[in-house]
Design a protein around this motif. Sequence first.
Motif, mmCIF file in Angstrom:
data_model
loop_
_atom_site.group_PDB
_atom_site.id
_atom_site.type_symbol
_atom_site.label_atom_id
_atom_site.label_comp_id
_atom_site.label_asym_id
_atom_site.label_seq_id
_atom_site.Cartn_x
_atom_site.Cartn_y
_atom_site.Cartn_z
ATOM 1 N N LYS A 139 0.855 -1.194 0.000
ATOM 2 C CA LYS A 139 0.000 0.000 0.000
ATOM 3 C C LYS A 139 0.889 1.240 0.000
ATOM 4 O O LYS A 139 2.121 1.132 -0.008
ATOM 5 N N VAL A 140 0.261 2.406 0.020
ATOM 6 C CA VAL A 140 0.993 3.676 0.020
ATOM 7 C C VAL A 140 1.971 3.733 1.197
ATOM 8 O O VAL A 140 1.607 3.429 2.333
ATOM 9 N N GLY A 141 3.195 4.125 0.920
ATOM 10 C CA GLY A 141 4.235 4.220 1.952
ATOM 11 C C GLY A 141 5.086 2.978 2.076
ATOM 12 O O GLY A 141 6.157 3.016 2.692
ATOM 13 N N ASP A 142 4.637 1.842 1.494
ATOM 14 C CA ASP A 142 5.451 0.625 1.501
ATOM 15 C C ASP A 142 6.557 0.740 0.448
ATOM 16 O O ASP A 142 6.494 1.570 -0.464
ATOM 17 N N TYR A 143 7.555 -0.105 0.579
ATOM 18 C CA TYR A 143 8.675 -0.085 -0.364
ATOM 19 C C TYR A 143 9.016 -1.516 -0.756
ATOM 20 O O TYR A 143 8.691 -2.483 -0.057
ATOM 21 N N PHE A 144 9.699 -1.647 -1.890
ATOM 22 C CA PHE A 144 10.102 -2.982 -2.354
ATOM 23 C C PHE A 144 11.292 -2.835 -3.310
ATOM 24 O O PHE A 144 11.605 -1.733 -3.765
ATOM 25 N N GLY A 145 11.919 -3.956 -3.573
ATOM 26 C CA GLY A 145 13.042 -3.973 -4.503
ATOM 27 C C GLY A 145 14.405 -3.878 -3.841
ATOM 28 O O GLY A 145 15.431 -3.882 -4.514
ATOM 29 N N GLU A 146 14.422 -3.787 -2.491
ATOM 30 C CA GLU A 146 15.704 -3.562 -1.823
ATOM 31 C C GLU A 146 16.581 -4.805 -1.735
ATOM 32 O O GLU A 146 17.814 -4.705 -1.751
ATOM 33 N N LEU A 147 15.976 -6.003 -1.654
ATOM 34 C CA LEU A 147 16.788 -7.206 -1.463
ATOM 35 C C LEU A 147 17.679 -7.489 -2.657
ATOM 36 O O LEU A 147 18.833 -7.918 -2.503
ATOM 37 N N ALA A 148 17.172 -7.241 -3.866
ATOM 38 C CA ALA A 148 17.990 -7.462 -5.054
ATOM 39 C C ALA A 148 19.195 -6.539 -5.063
ATOM 40 O O ALA A 148 20.267 -6.905 -5.561
#
Length: 400
Positions: free
Chosen positions: A344-353
């Motif tokens: 949802k808004v405010g979440d983040y992703f893509g950091e593990l790669a």
Amino acid sequence: MSVVDGLPFAEDKKKYILDVLDPILEEMVSDVLTEMPKVPLDFMIAWLTKRSGLAPSASSQKSLMQRNLQLKQELKQLTGSLEEAGQAIDTHEAHESEEEEDDDCEEIPESFKKSEESMGKARQSVSAEAYGTWNQKKAYTPPVIAKTDEQKDRLKKTLLKSFMFSALEPKDMEIITMAMKECNFAEGLKVITEGEDGDFLFVIESGALNCTKNIGGEDKVVKTVNTGDVFGELALLYNCPRAATVVAKEASVCWQLDRESFNHIVKDAAVARRNKYDQFLQSVTLISSIDAYERSQIADALVPEVYNKGDTIVNQDEPGDKFYIIEEGSLYANKGDKRVMDYKVGDYFGELALLKNQPRACSIIVESDTCKVLSMTRNSFNKMLGPLQGLLSRQVMNYA
């Protein structure tokens, strides 16, 4: 000529403003603009308390409260003095206008002409520049600095790498391109000095420079800027002294832009963009705890991307070179054929790669009708979020 010349005050009051009030106000306004507190009055009271040398203790709580009340009254008086000065100037200008109503245009009062003209040679104090009604935009004629076609091409490629300039309209980009001056800095050269006034910002074409701040009497490197980065912009954006010293870490090529060109072409859009993203980042749990200066640098590095329902932003098993924060909409993560995470808004992703230099662990798909994400490149991620990487590594529920 001083900025108080022409004000309807006695000479002793003018001298008091220059000798007593202005140094305190300049220092305080600089700190307020650096921190940008949500409750400025409380910050200023605490600042004045610290400045006066008072230290709170149980035995002095009552006197401290009395002192706070006194400081509030002093702040009110200082604010009133500034407003009085502004009103006096407005009244003076209105009177001059009435006397010269037959003229085709209004003349600036004689008492202000030299002060206005001298701005190009010596900057006004922070308090005057931030609050004075005399700090008005003048008619603007953009400078034109001759360049070869090769220089223009290099500069435009550099500006497209910078958040502050990449969104300019073609016409404005051309004006800025012609207004900028190429500067070559040898290794070890001091380009900017902390605490000084600043009339230029710089965009880096090549090389690297260290930004240092005096912390506890010792100069410490707080940031290194590289190709495409902008430095020196805070003094222009917020009319405050230089926030840090900048020294060339290696031989560097930079492009210099003057304050007037920046104010007329770039500033409004840059301030609006930075403030918008800074406000949003304060709601992102990962980033909300860092200080305002670092948060502003992250805001500068973010690039907006818009997707529609069903779009796949990252694909499982593909290489990853971006980190994402969700500004609008909702997404979900698929690992194989299984839905494993909602965003949802405010979440983040893509950091593990990025942290582990491995392929994407899952696919991220847009669920809402539209979705806006803010992306950050690998280089910016490593530079801006380096101190947070331990925390990021512990977010085991984030699969991308």
